[in-house]
Design an enzyme around this catalytic site. Structure first.
Site, PDB file in Angstrom:
ATOM      1  N   ARG A   5      16.046  -5.138  44.822  1.00  0.00           N
ATOM      2  CA  ARG A   5      15.977  -5.371  45.743  1.00  0.00           C
ATOM      3  C   ARG A   5      14.259  -5.694  46.373  1.00  0.00           C
ATOM      4  O   ARG A   5      13.310  -5.040  45.136  1.00  0.00           O
ATOM      5  CB  ARG A   5      16.192  -4.790  46.964  1.00  0.00           C
ATOM      6  CG  ARG A   5      17.889  -4.798  46.719  1.00  0.00           C
ATOM      7  CD  ARG A   5      17.608  -3.748  48.227  1.00  0.00           C
ATOM      8  NE  ARG A   5      19.399  -3.021  48.615  1.00  0.00           N
ATOM      9  CZ  ARG A   5      19.962  -2.098  47.441  1.00  0.00           C
ATOM     10  NH1 ARG A   5      19.610  -1.690  46.883  1.00  0.00           N
ATOM     11  NH2 ARG A   5      21.837  -2.288  48.047  1.00  0.00           N
ATOM     12  N   HIS A  46      24.922  -0.618  46.002  1.00  0.00           N
ATOM     13  CA  HIS A  46      25.433  -1.199  46.556  1.00  0.00           C
ATOM     14  C   HIS A  46      26.720   0.475  47.506  1.00  0.00           C
ATOM     15  O   HIS A  46      26.979   1.043  46.535  1.00  0.00           O
ATOM     16  CB  HIS A  46      26.686  -2.490  46.322  1.00  0.00           C
ATOM     17  CG  HIS A  46      25.912  -3.108  46.563  1.00  0.00           C
ATOM     18  ND1 HIS A  46      26.964  -4.328  45.866  1.00  0.00           N
ATOM     19  CD2 HIS A  46      24.932  -3.663  47.025  1.00  0.00           C
ATOM     20  CE1 HIS A  46      26.161  -5.335  45.144  1.00  0.00           C
ATOM     21  NE2 HIS A  46      24.683  -5.583  46.741  1.00  0.00           N
ATOM     22  N   ARG A  78      18.357 -11.734  42.790  1.00  0.00           N
ATOM     23  CA  ARG A  78      19.019 -10.595  42.611  1.00  0.00           C
ATOM     24  C   ARG A  78      20.802 -11.289  42.398  1.00  0.00           C
ATOM     25  O   ARG A  78      21.617 -10.975  41.805  1.00  0.00           O
ATOM     26  CB  ARG A  78      19.040  -9.740  43.930  1.00  0.00           C
ATOM     27  CG  ARG A  78      20.088  -8.381  44.035  1.00  0.00           C
ATOM     28  CD  ARG A  78      19.370  -7.381  45.472  1.00  0.00           C
ATOM     29  NE  ARG A  78      20.655  -7.023  45.802  1.00  0.00           N
ATOM     30  CZ  ARG A  78      21.308  -5.932  45.330  1.00  0.00           C
ATOM     31  NH1 ARG A  78      20.134  -4.925  43.980  1.00  0.00           N
ATOM     32  NH2 ARG A  78      21.447  -5.377  45.983  1.00  0.00           N
ATOM     33  N   TYR A  99      30.544 -11.327  44.597  1.00  0.00           N
ATOM     34  CA  TYR A  99      30.518 -11.334  42.797  1.00  0.00           C
ATOM     35  C   TYR A  99      31.901 -11.915  42.321  1.00  0.00           C
ATOM     36  O   TYR A  99      32.115 -12.811  41.729  1.00  0.00           O
ATOM     37  CB  TYR A  99      29.799 -10.965  41.887  1.00  0.00           C
ATOM     38  CG  TYR A  99      28.847 -10.462  43.072  1.00  0.00           C
ATOM     39  CD1 TYR A  99      27.316 -11.424  43.268  1.00  0.00           C
ATOM     40  CD2 TYR A  99      28.112  -8.992  43.255  1.00  0.00           C
ATOM     41  CE1 TYR A  99      26.157 -11.412  44.004  1.00  0.00           C
ATOM     42  CE2 TYR A  99      26.997  -8.957  43.799  1.00  0.00           C
ATOM     43  CZ  TYR A  99      26.179 -10.048  44.300  1.00  0.00           C
ATOM     44  OH  TYR A  99      25.083  -9.767  44.946  1.00  0.00           O
ATOM     45  N   HIS A 103      15.618 -12.705  47.340  1.00  0.00           N
ATOM     46  CA  HIS A 103      17.249 -11.764  46.958  1.00  0.00           C
ATOM     47  C   HIS A 103      18.603 -12.992  46.100  1.00  0.00           C
ATOM     48  O   HIS A 103      19.021 -12.488  45.806  1.00  0.00           O
ATOM     49  CB  HIS A 103      17.670 -12.180  48.380  1.00  0.00           C
ATOM     50  CG  HIS A 103      18.477 -11.317  49.142  1.00  0.00           C
ATOM     51  ND1 HIS A 103      18.380  -9.732  48.346  1.00  0.00           N
ATOM     52  CD2 HIS A 103      20.027 -11.021  49.407  1.00  0.00           C
ATOM     53  CE1 HIS A 103      19.763  -8.707  49.011  1.00  0.00           C
ATOM     54  NE2 HIS A 103      20.262  -9.744  49.432  1.00  0.00           N
ATOM     55  N   LYS A 148      18.564   4.209  48.549  1.00  0.00           N
ATOM     56  CA  LYS A 148      19.501   4.433  49.708  1.00  0.00           C
ATOM     57  C   LYS A 148      20.717   5.149  49.710  1.00  0.00           C
ATOM     58  O   LYS A 148      21.773   4.755  49.300  1.00  0.00           O
ATOM     59  CB  LYS A 148      19.252   3.698  50.854  1.00  0.00           C
ATOM     60  CG  LYS A 148      18.081   3.679  52.044  1.00  0.00           C
ATOM     61  CD  LYS A 148      18.893   2.568  53.008  1.00  0.00           C
ATOM     62  CE  LYS A 148      18.770   1.735  53.553  1.00  0.00           C
ATOM     63  NZ  LYS A 148      18.178   0.481  54.312  1.00  0.00           N
TER      64      LYS A 148
END
Length: 364
Positions: free
Chosen positions: A206, A334, A312, A343, A309, A230
């Site tokens: 990202r 993710h 990515r 995808y 993005h 995260k």
């Protein structure tokens, strides 16, 4: 180690808060342990839009957004909220998509929920006696299938991944022959710019993860980067992320000139450096600069809708063709495979195929 982007967003949050009513400041304090500063900044932008609209419509007598009162929120009618939704969806300076409208209403719902269900005055009564936003039903619009449909034809595919990097290195200069300023800037930055594009197209990072990278995070020999990601409860942690062989050369080229070309001081730990006009030494590139840089090349490359993005997404689609959904989820960081399903739809590979292969791999 600090998370750079987080600190920048935290400072912006602190700057913006004083322009908000006291009860919004209280709500943000309540949310700070759970949500990232960048999410809370988005909330404040949404509240800004809402309060400005209330004042413009005469639904608030406040001189500024800071002076909007709880009573004014309490007596809002359903038709006012409907008008606001319409305003968001049709406003002249760029109407919002359905997903954006939902997100903006969702952040208002969070605020109203807090004021009516959680916050209390000194007599233990809710700050907001009536919550109009509780009546608003927000439909979940962000389905992987829809996202995939929107992305179709807007990503780099197959040879285009390499062509785009080649274009940044050489093709752009050919197109800009008559523009001295563009040529000068390109000559200075082409290796760095190609390196950033190549890294995203070969790892799926990202943009915030790219901004946060430090030189110590790069292990070139093992094709590895240590990236802030995260986890649950918005905790950030460092995790190893692999990049493909293709990005190795660009990274090696860039590392070779990072210090000399950008007059990078020893104390600057950022991996990607910019030398701004008039500055004596280079400093860490910002998120905005990376986004603008990719858009500049994309436009000239003939793909004006390409963003960081979407690079990515381009990587992820390509990667998913050779791996299963679980590996792709892991690589992209993710939280759930639901996001990764995009995808599956993009490559027209069925989910069952991916799961089939997973069970063969694990021998179950």
């Amino acid at each position: 180690m600090t998370n750079v982007q987080k600190e920048i967003d935290r400072r912006k949050l602190d700057d913006k808060l004083p322009s908000m009513p006291w009860f919004v400041q209280q709500f943000i304090d309540y949310k700070l342990p759970d949500l990232s500063p960048s999410t809370l900044l988005e909330y404040l932008r949404d509240y800004d839009t809402f309060f400005s609209w209330l004042r413009a419509e005469g639904l608030s007598q406040a001189e500024s957004n800071k002076d909007v009162t709880l009573t004014e929120l309490e007596v809002l009618r359903m038709d006012s909220v409907t008008s606001f939704r319409l305003f968001l969806a049709t406003k002249r300076e760029g109407a919002n998509s359905r997903i954006t409208v939902s997100r903006k209403l969702s952040s208002l719902r969070s605020l109203f929920h807090y004021l009516s269900q959680i916050a209390e005055d000194e007599d233990f009564y809710p700050l907001l006696k009536r919550n109009i936003m509780a009546k608003i039903e927000i439909k979940r619009t962000h389905k992987p299938k829809d996202t995939a449909a929107k992305l179709k034809g807007k990503l780099l595919e197959d040879e285009e991944l390499l062509e785009f990097i080649g274009y940044i290195l050489e093709g752009y200069a050919v197109d800009m022959q008559k523009n001295k300023q563009a040529l000068y800037s390109h000559e200075l930055n082409k290796e760095r710019d190609a390196c950033i594009a190549s890294l995203i197209l070969n790892s799926g990072l990202r943009v915030s993860e790219v901004v946060n990278l430090n030189i110590d995070d790069l292990d070139l020999n093992n094709k590895l980067l240590y990236v802030y990601r995260k986890g649950n409860n918005d905790e950030t942690f460092k995790t190893p992320v692999y990049f493909r062989e293709q990005a190795k050369d660009e990274l090696a080229n860039y590392m070779h000139l990072r210090q000399s070309r950008y007059r990078t001081p020893k104390r600057e730990k950022g991996l990607f450096i910019a030398l701004r006009n008039g500055e004596p030494e280079g400093s860490r590139m910002t998120k905005r600069a990376i986004q603008a840089m990719i858009m500049k090349y994309a436009k000239c490359f003939g793909k004006p809708y390409l963003t960081v993005h979407k690079l990515r997404h381009s990587f992820a689609t390509d990667y998913y063709l050779q791996n299963d959904i679980y590996k792709t989820k892991e690589q992209l960081g993710h939280a759930s495979t639901e996001t990764t399903e995009i995808y599956a739809h993009l490559t027209d590979k069925t989910m069952s195929e991916a799961i089939e292969r997973r069970s063969e791999d694990t021998g179950s």
